[in-house]
Write a protein that holds these residues in place. Structure first.
Motif, PDB file in Angstrom:
ATOM      1  N   LEU A  72      -9.451 -12.007  11.779  1.00 21.55           N
ATOM      2  CA  LEU A  72     -10.000 -11.362  10.588  1.00 21.55           C
ATOM      3  C   LEU A  72      -9.388  -9.981  10.372  1.00 21.55           C
ATOM      4  N   THR A  73      -9.058  -9.293  11.467  1.00 27.14           N
ATOM      5  CA  THR A  73      -8.392  -8.003  11.358  1.00 27.14           C
ATOM      6  C   THR A  73      -6.996  -8.164  10.754  1.00 27.14           C
ATOM      7  N   ALA A  74      -6.261  -9.187  11.218  1.00 35.89           N
ATOM      8  CA  ALA A  74      -4.928  -9.455  10.662  1.00 35.89           C
ATOM      9  C   ALA A  74      -5.018  -9.832   9.182  1.00 35.89           C
ATOM     10  N   MET A  75      -6.054 -10.586   8.814  1.00 39.41           N
ATOM     11  CA  MET A  75      -6.246 -10.951   7.404  1.00 39.41           C
ATOM     12  C   MET A  75      -6.578  -9.719   6.568  1.00 39.41           C
ATOM     13  N   ALA A  76      -7.348  -8.785   7.139  1.00 36.45           N
ATOM     14  CA  ALA A  76      -7.642  -7.537   6.425  1.00 36.45           C
ATOM     15  C   ALA A  76      -6.363  -6.723   6.221  1.00 36.45           C
ATOM     16  N   TYR A  77      -5.496  -6.707   7.228  1.00 38.03           N
ATOM     17  CA  TYR A  77      -4.215  -5.998   7.111  1.00 38.03           C
ATOM     18  C   TYR A  77      -3.353  -6.636   6.024  1.00 38.03           C
ATOM     19  N   ASP A  78      -3.358  -7.966   5.975  1.00 33.54           N
ATOM     20  CA  ASP A  78      -2.601  -8.676   4.939  1.00 33.54           C
ATOM     21  C   ASP A  78      -3.097  -8.294   3.546  1.00 33.54           C
ATOM     22  N   ARG A  79      -4.408  -8.235   3.347  1.00 33.73           N
ATOM     23  CA  ARG A  79      -4.979  -7.854   2.045  1.00 33.73           C
ATOM     24  C   ARG A  79      -4.667  -6.390   1.719  1.00 33.73           C
ATOM     25  N   TYR A  80      -4.646  -5.556   2.761  1.00 33.67           N
ATOM     26  CA  TYR A  80      -4.315  -4.143   2.560  1.00 33.67           C
ATOM     27  C   TYR A  80      -2.888  -3.996   2.029  1.00 33.67           C
ATOM     28  N   ILE A  81      -1.945  -4.706   2.631  1.00 34.89           N
ATOM     29  CA  ILE A  81      -0.551  -4.643   2.182  1.00 34.89           C
ATOM     30  C   ILE A  81      -0.423  -5.215   0.772  1.00 34.89           C
ATOM     31  N   ALA A  82      -1.121  -6.338   0.495  1.00 27.98           N
ATOM     32  CA  ALA A  82      -1.017  -6.987  -0.814  1.00 27.98           C
ATOM     33  C   ALA A  82      -1.564  -6.109  -1.936  1.00 27.98           C
ATOM     34  N   ILE A  83      -2.617  -5.349  -1.652  1.00 29.22           N
ATOM     35  CA  ILE A  83      -3.271  -4.558  -2.702  1.00 29.22           C
ATOM     36  C   ILE A  83      -2.716  -3.138  -2.780  1.00 29.22           C
ATOM     37  N   CYS A  84      -2.455  -2.536  -1.626  1.00 32.70           N
ATOM     38  CA  CYS A  84      -2.032  -1.131  -1.603  1.00 32.70           C
ATOM     39  C   CYS A  84      -0.511  -0.967  -1.620  1.00 32.70           C
ATOM     40  N   CYS A  85       0.224  -1.962  -1.146  1.00 33.80           N
ATOM     41  CA  CYS A  85       1.692  -1.868  -1.128  1.00 33.80           C
ATOM     42  C   CYS A  85       2.307  -3.159  -1.673  1.00 33.80           C
ATOM     43  N   PRO A  86       1.976  -3.541  -2.890  1.00 34.66           N
ATOM     44  CA  PRO A  86       2.418  -4.845  -3.408  1.00 34.66           C
ATOM     45  C   PRO A  86       3.930  -5.009  -3.473  1.00 34.66           C
ATOM     46  N   LEU A  87       4.669  -3.926  -3.750  1.00 36.33           N
ATOM     47  CA  LEU A  87       6.124  -4.029  -3.870  1.00 36.33           C
ATOM     48  C   LEU A  87       6.796  -4.262  -2.518  1.00 36.33           C
ATOM     49  N   ARG A  88       6.119  -3.896  -1.442  1.00 34.53           N
ATOM     50  CA  ARG A  88       6.686  -4.068  -0.096  1.00 34.53           C
ATOM     51  C   ARG A  88       6.094  -5.272   0.626  1.00 34.53           C
ATOM     52  N   TYR A  89       5.233  -6.023  -0.061  1.00 30.02           N
ATOM     53  CA  TYR A  89       4.487  -7.098   0.610  1.00 30.02           C
ATOM     54  C   TYR A  89       5.417  -8.144   1.222  1.00 30.02           C
ATOM     55  N   ASN A  90       6.370  -8.627   0.459  1.00 34.33           N
ATOM     56  CA  ASN A  90       7.260  -9.682   0.962  1.00 34.33           C
ATOM     57  C   ASN A  90       8.098  -9.217   2.141  1.00 34.33           C
ATOM     58  N   THR A  91       8.441  -7.927   2.160  1.00 38.74           N
ATOM     59  CA  THR A  91       9.227  -7.393   3.276  1.00 38.74           C
ATOM     60  C   THR A  91       8.374  -7.233   4.534  1.00 38.74           C
ATOM     61  N   ILE A  92       7.189  -6.637   4.360  1.00 39.96           N
ATOM     62  CA  ILE A  92       6.314  -6.395   5.518  1.00 39.96           C
ATOM     63  C   ILE A  92       5.762  -7.703   6.079  1.00 39.96           C
TER      64      ILE A  92
END
Length: 322
Positions: free
Chosen positions: A125-145
């Motif tokens: 669940l922590t990893a899923m929260a990190y995934d949502r954080y990247i998707a919402i807060c850093c959308p342009l870098r999501y595919n790279t991260i």
């Protein structure tokens, strides 16, 4: 374990070996409630396995779900079924036989698997929260991260860290010889097993508290959701804000229920005045509600997953008719 009387009238306990048996806390079922309890428990276990297998299979066969969020979610049903399987079969057997005796190795195994499930869920669940954080807060870098290689590293890290933490926890436990045989809970777990030991177990207690209550998952979740909330407040796009809250709200509730229940259960073990009934109820709820509710909640609240599940069921229904 056999008790040997001492000359001064006190009782001396012989050390329990790995071949001896322990007794779990009684279920308190009357003769008329045995079979209804068995049917209810078996039905609950069947629903848990069926719903989680449905989510697993749907993610596996649906190519459009082969995204980081769903690949991380794929690990959650595995962990949920592991925890349910560690608990329900032994419980159902003891209901039918009215026998609450369990061998020491079986108790250690059950305790390890149940803690492996609980910690695994928190890490996933922590990893899923990190995934949502990247998707919402850093959308342009999501595919790279969240690239395929990084995703594989995250999943490997989850299971390796989980196994390492639980292995250390139970290595600290099995180094002792137990001097009691009565488990104070309805299933085997680390706190109840530690209570069987008559030696100094402060190191075990400190490790358990730091591991669950003060560990990294809660801190990571607080940070990620604080950033998500800030982004949602600052954005001018109402649709984006609504989608973000809808996506993360359920996830946050699931995480907090698991974290709070786990923390209160472990704290209750360290408070002598705590009600055994409440402690046991909270402990059992950790093994019933997350595995039961996770596939239902994510299946209903996640639009892509819901559509894929319905499509998969329709295909299976059509193939059965043919």
């Amino acid at each position: 374990m056999r008790q040997q009387p001492k000359e001064d009238g006190m009782i001396m306990y012989s050390n329990a070996s790995a071949g001896e048996f322990l007794t779990l806390a009684p279920l308190g079922l009357s003769a008329t409630h045995v079979y209804p309890a068995f049917v209810f428990g078996a039905l609950t276990y069947f629903i848990i396995v069926f719903c989680n297998m449905l989510v697993l299979t749907t993610i596996a066969v649906s190519k459009k779900l082969h995204k980081p969020m769903f690949i991380l979610l794929f690990n959650l049903p595995i962990s949920d079924m592991l925890g349910a399987t560690a608990f329900f079969p032994q419980l159902l057997l003891s209901i039918v036989t009215q026998n609450r005796v369990i061998s020491y190795p079986a108790c250690i195994t059950q305790g390890f698997l149940i803690h492996f499930y609980g910690t695994g869920n928190l890490l996933i669940l922590t990893a899923m929260a990190y995934d949502r954080y990247i998707a919402i807060c850093c959308p342009l870098r999501y595919n790279t991260i969240m690239s395929q290689n990084n995703l594989i590293r995250i999943i490997i890290a989850i299971w390796f860290l989980n196994f390492s933490l639980m292995f250390t926890l139970f290595v600290l436990l099995v180094r002792f010889k137990v001097c009691r045989t009565n488990i104070v809970d309805l299933y085997c777990n680390n706190p109840s097993l530690v209570k069987l030991v008559c030696e100094d177990t402060r190191l075990n207690n400190y490790y358990g508290i730091v591991l669950v209550v003060l560990g990294g998952p809660l801190l990571i979740l607080i940070y990620t959701y604080a950033q998500i909330l800030h982004t949602c407040v600052m954005t001018n796009h109402t649709d984006a804000r609504r989608k973000a809250i809808q996506t993360c709200g359920t996830h946050l509730v699931v995480f907090l229920i698991l974290q709070i229940n786990t923390a209160f259960t472990l704290i209750a073990h360290r408070i002598e005045s705590a009600s055994p009934f409440i402690r046991r109820a909270l402990g059992v709820s950790i093994l019933i509600f997350p595995p039961f509710l996770d596939p239902i909640i994510y299946g209903l609240k996640t639009a892509e997953l819901k559509q894929s599940i319905l499509l998969y069921l329709k295909r299976k229904a059509c193939s059965t008719k043919l």
